[in-house]
Design an enzyme around this catalytic site. Structure first.
Site, PDB file in Angstrom:
ATOM      1  N   HIS A   1       0.784  -1.242   0.000  1.00 32.79           N
ATOM      2  CA  HIS A   1       0.000   0.000   0.000  1.00 32.79           C
ATOM      3  C   HIS A   1       0.814   1.289   0.000  1.00 32.79           C
ATOM      4  O   HIS A   1       0.270   2.365  -0.283  1.00 32.79           O
ATOM      5  CB  HIS A   1      -0.914   0.012   1.224  1.00 32.79           C
ATOM      6  CG  HIS A   1      -2.293   0.542   0.943  1.00 32.79           C
ATOM      7  ND1 HIS A   1      -2.533   1.612   0.118  1.00 32.79           N
ATOM      8  CD2 HIS A   1      -3.509   0.145   1.377  1.00 32.79           C
ATOM      9  CE1 HIS A   1      -3.841   1.858   0.074  1.00 32.79           C
ATOM     10  NE2 HIS A   1      -4.446   0.977   0.812  1.00 32.79           N
TER      11      HIS A   1
ATOM     12  N   TYR B   1     -13.730   4.580  10.356  1.00 36.97           N
ATOM     13  CA  TYR B   1     -12.976   5.109   9.218  1.00 36.97           C
ATOM     14  C   TYR B   1     -13.618   4.644   7.918  1.00 36.97           C
ATOM     15  O   TYR B   1     -13.933   3.469   7.754  1.00 36.97           O
ATOM     16  CB  TYR B   1     -11.531   4.600   9.272  1.00 36.97           C
ATOM     17  CG  TYR B   1     -10.709   4.848   8.026  1.00 36.97           C
ATOM     18  CD1 TYR B   1      -9.936   6.000   7.898  1.00 36.97           C
ATOM     19  CD2 TYR B   1     -10.674   3.923   6.990  1.00 36.97           C
ATOM     20  CE1 TYR B   1      -9.165   6.233   6.761  1.00 36.97           C
ATOM     21  CE2 TYR B   1      -9.909   4.138   5.844  1.00 36.97           C
ATOM     22  CZ  TYR B   1      -9.153   5.290   5.739  1.00 36.97           C
ATOM     23  OH  TYR B   1      -8.394   5.516   4.618  1.00 36.97           O
TER      24      TYR B   1
ATOM     25  N   SER C   1     -12.616   5.235   3.822  1.00 38.80           N
ATOM     26  CA  SER C   1     -11.616   5.817   2.937  1.00 38.80           C
ATOM     27  C   SER C   1     -12.263   6.677   1.859  1.00 38.80           C
ATOM     28  O   SER C   1     -13.305   6.334   1.311  1.00 38.80           O
ATOM     29  CB  SER C   1     -10.809   4.695   2.281  1.00 38.80           C
ATOM     30  OG  SER C   1      -9.854   5.227   1.386  1.00 38.80           O
TER      31      SER C   1
ATOM     32  N   THR D   1      -5.413  10.019   0.322  1.00 35.08           N
ATOM     33  CA  THR D   1      -6.756   9.724   0.822  1.00 35.08           C
ATOM     34  C   THR D   1      -7.095  10.691   1.946  1.00 35.08           C
ATOM     35  O   THR D   1      -6.220  11.322   2.525  1.00 35.08           O
ATOM     36  CB  THR D   1      -6.853   8.282   1.375  1.00 35.08           C
ATOM     37  OG1 THR D   1      -5.924   8.137   2.458  1.00 35.08           O
ATOM     38  CG2 THR D   1      -6.581   7.263   0.289  1.00 35.08           C
TER      39      THR D   1
END
Length: 673
Positions: free
Chosen positions: A391, A505, A507, A518
């Site tokens: 990532h 959360y 994204s 992001t």
């Protein structure tokens, strides 16, 4: 233009001569499968039709120079938004203390840090204020990338006869991936553009106008037509790229000149060239022969594979890599690092077992993956396919675009089928199996890494909510955001379980801006809390009252989504200010040492949706041991989600039972006349 912009984002090494010597001339049979019988046509392997996934009229990076820069939010607005989210998860006493710390920050050191951040931003107009700190965050974290960062995205099962055979599926996926790769490298990949009104702007005329508009103003010309180009900077790190472990902080390495691909099987590493010396993709028969050779290699599984090191703590892995280099493996590691990408032959048979699928594609046994590679394509024994990606180099926009384009290309024009024959070449002379020299201490480190990995991965549990309830059509009929109602179900599920809300959360991409990454949407709101309390009562309110509460939830979620997409969330801004405060050497402001700051960043419910119809499903692990990792999807007429947990800290099955209850209530409200 500004208001239109906001409205949009709220919705949103073999030579050519050796080929001929092996009998692989310029023309070959390529299978073209359609919905009916298989037919084959002859195509020129040197033609654009074979070498490129498409050829865009607009150069790939045409809009990049003129993209808007990611804004730095006003400090007062960030403080207000932060408090708004904190109020949902804090007690009255905790909130009063946090409010005091926020006031002190806003009136004290906050403006100074804000000035410094803006000053740095002005001096670095080629990027965004968050890009550097965000890369540092990823690369400095010492936890393993597996379970903590790497997610996966599944391809739909291959239903056409013969095409699910692992060799056939890998060959087709490899060829289409190479088409995408070459198309990107030569700047003819279609730029990613969000069209507010596709019928008017997603047209040949738009592309012609955009092509001849100077790059310095091209994005503004697109905005005028309500077309919104996205940042493409991350695409450059997709191929020939690997995360390299270093003590304290990793690095990203890329070598666009490398011509080989990596394939793993039974813990062994194989490489072979897929481009000729002129950068042309080798023929499907040639690639088919090399893939088939690897798949049929009868060498026993590796007793000890260095692959397990990529599952380790990053400093532990960095020390092991240093020892590997000292033992004479530097050149071999270089081959791994520079490969275009990784393909894995996994011997697991999945069938329809989605839980097994999740475990296989998210982590596997650790012996047959190279998790540091930019991305890996994993193919099981029954031909199921998924993408697992590291990532730090990029986010969903680049990965989903690659996934979507490749899936469509395979569906439209697979390069081989069950009747195809590999090229009559000696693949053993073209494929190289990599060998590593291991010291006794490295062997011991491999054994220890396996013990840790098995303990960590065996603790992960997966639960699935079967599709049903309602979908986008019903939501839109009621003028409600589908995403807001999906998120509301998660809030209600947690409330049913625990009687409170938790840090959540979701994204959101900020790729509408140059080098955007992001931003966080905070779906736990005062509005969702009010709805949860209402439906948890022994005597819930009327359907009419609940519908009003749903409207308020949808309205607030839409506002938060717009703020995040426009770079107006509070999370990244506070993160950047905190990094500046840390670098100053002065005592940390109370806003960051406040337990409430740790609480809101201890993400109990971590969520992400799957925005492409080409993705079958995907997933990731919880970001904290007592949290939920929720991957979800909402189609026209159904919704579904998968939840990962670490029992006994959380009960995923019960969470989904509670979500089931919530979605049924929501459906009843929406369908009540």
């Amino acid at each position: 233009m500004g208001s239109t912009w906001e409205n949009v984002w709220s919705r949103y090494q073999i030579s050519s001569s050796s080929q001929q010597a092996a009998g692989l001339g310029r023309r070959l049979s390529v299978c073209q499968l359609h919905s009916s019988p298989v037919c084959c046509s002859v195509i020129d392997v040197m033609s654009d039709d074979y070498q490129y996934i498409h050829k865009s009229k607009i150069p790939t990076m045409h809009f990049q120079k003129s993209l808007l820069r990611l804004p730095i939010p006003a400090l007062d607005k960030t403080c207000e938004r932060y408090l708004r989210s904190q109020k949902v998860i804090l007690s009255s006493e905790e909130y009063q203390r946090t409010e005091k710390f926020v006031t002190q920050f806003r009136e004290g050191v906050g403006p100074t840090l804000q000035f410094q951040l803006k000053d740095i931003d002005k001096a670095n107009k080629h990027t965004s204020y968050i890009s550097g700190p965000w890369f540092d965050m990823y690369l400095s974290d010492r936890v393993p990338v597996v379970l903590n960062y790497n997610p996966f995205l599944g391809f739909h099962p291959e239903e056409r006869p013969g095409l699910s055979d692992p060799v056939i599926r890998v060959t087709n996926t490899l060829v289409s991936s190479l088409r995408f790769m070459r198309t990107l490298r030569e700047n003819v990949l279609e730029p990613v553009v969000y069209h507010l009104n596709p019928a008017k702007s997603d047209t040949l005329m738009f592309r012609r106008i955009a092509r001849w508009t100077p790059s310095a103003i091209s994005s503004y010309a697109a905005y005028a037509q309500k077309a919104f180009p996205l940042d493409m900077s991350q695409f450059g790190s997709m191929f020939n790229s690997t995360r390299i472990p270093k003590l304290g902080k990793d690095i990203l390495r890329a070598d666009p000149k490398a011509r080989h691909v990596l394939i793993m099987k039974n813990g062994h590493f194989y490489v072979f060239d897929v481009f000729d010396k002129d950068g042309n993709i080798l023929s499907p028969e040639h690639i088919h022969a090399c893939v088939s050779y690897i798949y049929n290699d009868q060498i026993p599984p590796a007793k000890r594979s260095i692959a397990i090191f990529t599952t380790e703590n990053r400093d532990t892995w960095a020390k092991c890599r240093e020892e590997l280099v000292e033992a004479g493996n530097e050149a071999t590691l270089d081959v791994l690092d520079t490969a275009a990408f990784n393909i894995v032959f996994d011997e697991t048979v999945l069938g329809d077992d989605h839980e097994k699928m999740y475990h296989t594609f998210l982590h596997g046994d650790g012996n047959n993956r190279w998790f540091d590679k930019s991305f890996s394509l994993i193919c099981t024994a029954d031909g199921q396919l998924a993408l697992n990606f590291e990532h730090s180099w990029g986010d969903g926009v680049a990965v989903v675009n690659y996934h979507t384009e490749v899936a469509k290309d395979i569906a439209k024009r697979p390069s081989v089928n069950s009747d195809s024959r590999p090229a009559p070449i000696d693949a053993s002379q073209l494929v190289r199996r990599l060998e590593f020299t291991l010291t006794p201490s490295l062997e011991a480190a491999i054994d220890k890494a396996h013990q840790s990995y098995e303990a960590n991965t065996s603790a992960l549990k997966i639960d699935l909510l079967k599709p049903g309830y309602f979908g986008k059509k019903l939501c839109k009929k009621n003028k409600l955001s589908p995403d807001s109602l999906m998120q509301l179900g998660f809030q209600a599920a947690y409330y049913f379980q625990n009687g409170e809300s938790a840090a959540t959360y979701e994204s959101c991409s900020t790729s509408a801006f140059k080098h955007g990454r992001t931003e966080t949407i905070r779906p736990a709101t005062l509005e969702t809390l009010a709805f949860c309390k209402a439906i948890a009562q022994a005597q819930p309110p009327s359907h009419s009252e609940l519908k009003n509460l749903l409207n308020e939830c949808s309205k607030m979620h839409g506002s938060l989504t717009k703020e995040a997409a426009m770079g107006q969330g509070f999370d990244r801004h506070l993160f950047a200010l905190r990094k500046l405060a840390e670098a100053s050497g002065s005592p940390m402001p109370d806003i960051f040492t406040d337990p409430a700051y740790a609480k809101i960043n201890h993400i109990i419910i971590s969520t992400s949706t799957l925005p492409s119809e080409e993705i079958s499903f995907g997933g990731f692990a919880p970001v904290v041991s007592d949290g939920f990792g929720v991957g979800y999807i909402i189609r026209d007429d159904e919704l579904g989600c998968t939840v990962s947990t670490y029992p006994p800290h959380c009960d995923g099955a019960d969470f989904l039972e509670c979500a089931n209850k919530a979605y049924q209530i929501i459906k009843d409200v929406l369908t009540k006349e």
